[in-house]
Write a protein that holds these residues in place. Sequence first.
Motif, PDB file in Angstrom:
ATOM      1  N   LEU A 211       0.831  -1.207   0.000  1.00 11.35           N
ATOM      2  CA  LEU A 211       0.000   0.000   0.000  1.00 11.35           C
ATOM      3  C   LEU A 211       0.866   1.258   0.000  1.00 11.35           C
ATOM      4  CD1 LEU A 211      -2.776  -1.157   2.475  1.00 11.35           C
ATOM      5  CD2 LEU A 211      -3.128  -0.542   0.070  1.00 11.35           C
ATOM      6  N   GLU A 212       1.938   1.250   0.767  1.00 12.50           N
ATOM      7  CA  GLU A 212       2.836   2.404   0.802  1.00 12.50           C
ATOM      8  C   GLU A 212       3.479   2.645  -0.562  1.00 12.50           C
ATOM      9  OE1 GLU A 212       5.674   1.748   3.874  1.00 12.50           O
ATOM     10  OE2 GLU A 212       4.308   2.315   5.492  1.00 12.50           O
ATOM     11  N   ILE A 213       3.912   1.573  -1.203  1.00 12.76           N
ATOM     12  CA  ILE A 213       4.551   1.701  -2.515  1.00 12.76           C
ATOM     13  C   ILE A 213       3.556   2.208  -3.549  1.00 12.76           C
ATOM     14  CG2 ILE A 213       5.595   0.405  -4.422  1.00 12.76           C
ATOM     15  CD1 ILE A 213       6.915  -1.384  -2.272  1.00 12.76           C
ATOM     16  N   MET A 214       2.317   1.686  -3.491  1.00 16.95           N
ATOM     17  CA  MET A 214       1.296   2.190  -4.410  1.00 16.95           C
ATOM     18  C   MET A 214       1.059   3.671  -4.219  1.00 16.95           C
ATOM     19  SD  MET A 214      -1.867  -0.354  -5.179  1.00 16.95           S
ATOM     20  CE  MET A 214      -2.244  -0.698  -3.470  1.00 16.95           C
ATOM     21  N   GLU A 215       0.912   4.079  -2.984  1.00 16.97           N
ATOM     22  CA  GLU A 215       0.597   5.473  -2.697  1.00 16.97           C
ATOM     23  C   GLU A 215       1.758   6.398  -3.072  1.00 16.97           C
ATOM     24  OE1 GLU A 215      -0.460   8.384   1.120  1.00 16.97           O
ATOM     25  OE2 GLU A 215      -0.222   6.219   1.423  1.00 16.97           O
ATOM     26  N   GLU A 216       2.964   6.037  -2.652  1.00 20.68           N
ATOM     27  CA  GLU A 216       4.094   6.947  -2.790  1.00 20.68           C
ATOM     28  C   GLU A 216       4.816   6.822  -4.131  1.00 20.68           C
ATOM     29  OE1 GLU A 216       5.078   9.356  -0.677  1.00 20.68           O
ATOM     30  OE2 GLU A 216       3.273   8.923   0.475  1.00 20.68           O
ATOM     31  N   ARG A 217       5.193   5.604  -4.495  1.00 23.69           N
ATOM     32  CA  ARG A 217       6.065   5.415  -5.659  1.00 23.69           C
ATOM     33  C   ARG A 217       5.293   5.244  -6.964  1.00 23.69           C
ATOM     34  NH1 ARG A 217      11.332   4.320  -4.161  1.00 23.69           N
ATOM     35  NH2 ARG A 217      11.783   3.214  -6.099  1.00 23.69           N
ATOM     36  N   ARG A 218       4.122   4.609  -6.901  1.00 24.99           N
ATOM     37  CA  ARG A 218       3.391   4.326  -8.131  1.00 24.99           C
ATOM     38  C   ARG A 218       2.383   5.420  -8.487  1.00 24.99           C
ATOM     39  NH1 ARG A 218       1.650  -1.953  -7.630  1.00 24.99           N
ATOM     40  NH2 ARG A 218       1.115  -1.658  -9.841  1.00 24.99           N
ATOM     41  N   LEU A 219       2.052   6.274  -7.517  1.00 18.85           N
ATOM     42  CA  LEU A 219       1.099   7.358  -7.789  1.00 18.85           C
ATOM     43  C   LEU A 219       1.659   8.737  -7.429  1.00 18.85           C
ATOM     44  CD1 LEU A 219      -2.276   5.708  -6.690  1.00 18.85           C
ATOM     45  CD2 LEU A 219      -1.527   6.228  -9.009  1.00 18.85           C
ATOM     46  N   ALA A 220       2.028   8.950  -6.168  1.00 18.66           N
ATOM     47  CA  ALA A 220       2.398  10.304  -5.730  1.00 18.66           C
ATOM     48  C   ALA A 220       3.580  10.872  -6.514  1.00 18.66           C
ATOM     49  CB  ALA A 220       2.704  10.299  -4.230  1.00 18.66           C
ATOM     50  N   ARG A 221       4.634  10.093  -6.678  1.00 16.26           N
ATOM     51  CA  ARG A 221       5.810  10.612  -7.384  1.00 16.26           C
ATOM     52  C   ARG A 221       5.517  10.906  -8.853  1.00 16.26           C
ATOM     53  NH1 ARG A 221      11.086   7.292  -4.979  1.00 16.26           N
ATOM     54  NH2 ARG A 221      10.563   7.557  -2.773  1.00 16.26           N
ATOM     55  N   PRO A 222       4.916   9.986  -9.607  1.00 12.59           N
ATOM     56  CA  PRO A 222       4.587  10.324 -11.001  1.00 12.59           C
ATOM     57  C   PRO A 222       3.631  11.507 -11.122  1.00 12.59           C
ATOM     58  CG  PRO A 222       4.430   7.958 -10.646  1.00 12.59           C
ATOM     59  CD  PRO A 222       4.604   8.578  -9.299  1.00 12.59           C
ATOM     60  N   MET A 223       2.740  11.677 -10.152  1.00 14.80           N
ATOM     61  CA  MET A 223       1.780  12.770 -10.188  1.00 14.80           C
ATOM     62  C   MET A 223       2.393  14.113  -9.785  1.00 14.80           C
ATOM     63  SD  MET A 223      -1.476  10.773  -8.483  1.00 14.80           S
ATOM     64  CE  MET A 223      -2.548  12.222  -8.457  1.00 14.80           C
ATOM     65  N   GLY A 224       3.651  14.097  -9.354  1.00 14.35           N
ATOM     66  CA  GLY A 224       4.298  15.332  -8.931  1.00 14.35           C
ATOM     67  C   GLY A 224       3.928  15.758  -7.529  1.00 14.35           C
ATOM     68  N   LEU A 225       3.382  14.840  -6.743  1.00  9.41           N
ATOM     69  CA  LEU A 225       2.999  15.164  -5.368  1.00  9.41           C
ATOM     70  C   LEU A 225       4.157  14.974  -4.399  1.00  9.41           C
ATOM     71  CD1 LEU A 225      -0.512  13.427  -5.300  1.00  9.41           C
ATOM     72  CD2 LEU A 225       0.058  15.785  -5.937  1.00  9.41           C
ATOM     73  N   ARG A 226       5.246  14.406  -4.880  1.00 10.82           N
ATOM     74  CA  ARG A 226       6.459  14.224  -4.083  1.00 10.82           C
ATOM     75  C   ARG A 226       7.653  14.624  -4.942  1.00 10.82           C
ATOM     76  NH1 ARG A 226       2.672  13.432  -1.389  1.00 10.82           N
ATOM     77  NH2 ARG A 226       2.237  11.723   0.082  1.00 10.82           N
ATOM     78  N   GLY A 227       8.785  14.788  -4.308  1.00 12.33           N
ATOM     79  CA  GLY A 227      10.007  15.076  -5.055  1.00 12.33           C
ATOM     80  C   GLY A 227      10.026  16.482  -5.610  1.00 12.33           C
ATOM     81  N   ASN A 228      10.341  16.587  -6.923  1.00 11.53           N
ATOM     82  CA  ASN A 228      10.512  17.909  -7.534  1.00 11.53           C
ATOM     83  C   ASN A 228       9.202  18.569  -7.949  1.00 11.53           C
ATOM     84  OD1 ASN A 228       9.743  16.513  -9.845  1.00 11.53           O
ATOM     85  ND2 ASN A 228      11.809  16.473 -10.732  1.00 11.53           N
ATOM     86  N   GLY A 229       8.076  17.891  -7.735  1.00 12.93           N
ATOM     87  CA  GLY A 229       6.778  18.476  -8.035  1.00 12.93           C
ATOM     88  C   GLY A 229       6.377  18.412  -9.498  1.00 12.93           C
ATOM     89  N   LYS A 230       7.175  17.749 -10.336  1.00  8.68           N
ATOM     90  CA  LYS A 230       6.863  17.639 -11.756  1.00  8.68           C
ATOM     91  C   LYS A 230       6.196  16.303 -12.056  1.00  8.68           C
ATOM     92  CE  LYS A 230      10.721  20.560 -13.261  1.00  8.68           C
ATOM     93  NZ  LYS A 230      11.961  20.627 -14.089  1.00  8.68           N
ATOM     94  N   ARG A 231       5.190  16.316 -12.904  1.00 14.00           N
ATOM     95  CA  ARG A 231       4.511  15.090 -13.311  1.00 14.00           C
ATOM     96  C   ARG A 231       5.398  14.314 -14.285  1.00 14.00           C
ATOM     97  NH1 ARG A 231      -1.541  17.613 -14.540  1.00 14.00           N
ATOM     98  NH2 ARG A 231      -1.676  18.843 -12.605  1.00 14.00           N
ATOM     99  N   ASN A 232       5.513  13.020 -14.056  1.00 12.88           N
ATOM    100  CA  ASN A 232       6.443  12.220 -14.862  1.00 12.88           C
ATOM    101  C   ASN A 232       5.901  10.803 -15.037  1.00 12.88           C
ATOM    102  OD1 ASN A 232       8.554  10.960 -16.126  1.00 12.88           O
ATOM    103  ND2 ASN A 232      10.025  11.258 -14.464  1.00 12.88           N
ATOM    104  N   PRO A 233       5.321  10.487 -16.194  1.00 11.83           N
ATOM    105  CA  PRO A 233       4.774   9.144 -16.400  1.00 11.83           C
ATOM    106  C   PRO A 233       5.847   8.081 -16.566  1.00 11.83           C
ATOM    107  CG  PRO A 233       4.640  10.391 -18.434  1.00 11.83           C
ATOM    108  CD  PRO A 233       5.110  11.351 -17.363  1.00 11.83           C
ATOM    109  N   TYR A 234       7.091   8.478 -16.849  1.00 13.23           N
ATOM    110  CA  TYR A 234       8.137   7.518 -17.212  1.00 13.23           C
ATOM    111  C   TYR A 234       8.784   6.829 -16.021  1.00 13.23           C
ATOM    112  CZ  TYR A 234       7.400  10.001 -21.536  1.00 13.23           C
ATOM    113  OH  TYR A 234       6.808  10.581 -22.636  1.00 13.23           O
ATOM    114  N   ILE A 235       8.377   7.201 -14.816  1.00 14.90           N
ATOM    115  CA  ILE A 235       8.891   6.495 -13.642  1.00 14.90           C
ATOM    116  C   ILE A 235       7.882   5.487 -13.113  1.00 14.90           C
ATOM    117  CG2 ILE A 235      10.430   8.376 -12.974  1.00 14.90           C
ATOM    118  CD1 ILE A 235       8.412   9.197 -10.863  1.00 14.90           C
ATOM    119  N   THR A 236       6.775   5.322 -13.830  1.00 15.67           N
ATOM    120  CA  THR A 236       5.786   4.310 -13.449  1.00 15.67           C
ATOM    121  C   THR A 236       6.140   2.978 -14.089  1.00 15.67           C
ATOM    122  OG1 THR A 236       4.362   4.794 -15.335  1.00 15.67           O
ATOM    123  CG2 THR A 236       3.978   6.051 -13.316  1.00 15.67           C
ATOM    124  N   ASP A 237       5.531   1.906 -13.596  1.00 14.37           N
ATOM    125  CA  ASP A 237       5.696   0.634 -14.290  1.00 14.37           C
ATOM    126  C   ASP A 237       4.645   0.545 -15.400  1.00 14.37           C
ATOM    127  OD1 ASP A 237       4.266  -1.429 -11.587  1.00 14.37           O
ATOM    128  OD2 ASP A 237       3.610   0.456 -12.470  1.00 14.37           O
TER     129      ASP A 237
END
Length: 344
Positions: A211-237
């Motif tokens: 659940l943590e990985i889904m929330e943070e790595r598979r959704l939040a980071r690609p959506m720009g909700l974490r990290g540099n704030g930029k949306r990035n589809p290429y870090i998803t699986d």
Amino acid sequence: MQPITRLLCASILAVMSPLAWANDTNLQARHQWHEGIATGYQLLTTQTGELAESARGYCENPAKDSRARLERAWLDAFLAWQRVRFVDFGPVENNNLSWQFQFWPDPKNLIARKAAYLIGSDKPITTQVISQSGVAVQGFPMMEYLLFDQQLNAGDNALPAARTCELLTNVATHVKSNSDELRAGWQAFRPHYLETDQYRDTTIRAGMATLEIMEERRLARPMGLRGNGKRNPYITDAWRSGNTPMTVEATVDGLRQFFLPGLAALLEAKGESGLAERIRKQFGEVQQNFPGAHLPMATALNEEGQFRVLQSLYVDISQLTTLVNDQAAVALGVVRGFNSSDGD
């Protein structure tokens, strides 16, 4: 003395019964989990068998319909893996099987580099070569690259080129072999799993980590909700095939089918029936969002209307994570542990 003896025995039983009852509940939960996961592994074996057969069929007789069957077989097998992806203990730890099934994340695009090397080499691509080539070569992402990468498919090495077909069919065979090994290993693991109390917490922590990985790595980071704030589809699986939200849905579905029954049983035995019901309801809320999210991640991130659908999905998964990882874990006395799956 006899009445005193009876009273003493009754007192001992009163003290021991809740413990024995709790142990029995824990055993029942592990039984539910083992049976559910066994069902998931069996489906994985079935789907990877169909994938290997479809890969051979397409490469022997390339045609539009055989290509469509192959792409569908890849997706069905990959989604079957997503449903059991939460299991991060037991036989799946042997020989890095989980990484062999899915090398992710891949920030250095190692999959493309490995494919280029193998396709460009003069040496035959055999099952032995695949088994010695490392986890970036051995699983679903490599096959996704061969099937869906735009640059590859615009060049001379596009399927059904002979070398690319060699790579595809042997990777598919390798994945099928690993699926068979995993299914057999899980069945052999059954007595130890059922007899070992610590696997109650291990299994719960596996669900929590997923659940943590889904929330943070598979959704939040690609959506720009974490990290540099930029949306990035290429870090998803599964970004190349455009199936990222479907893979998340499959993971949620696997948790609901194979993880939730045992978790709910433990909560109800602790007098937390209300919490168990809230978690069931929240799983339903999450799954109701997916039909609107069945589109490539790049589209969902670039179109504001679709991004709102993704935001709604993210909020629902966040609420589910809170219910399981905070409230249920506390109720069951489970301490969050290190997640070996969360790494580059």
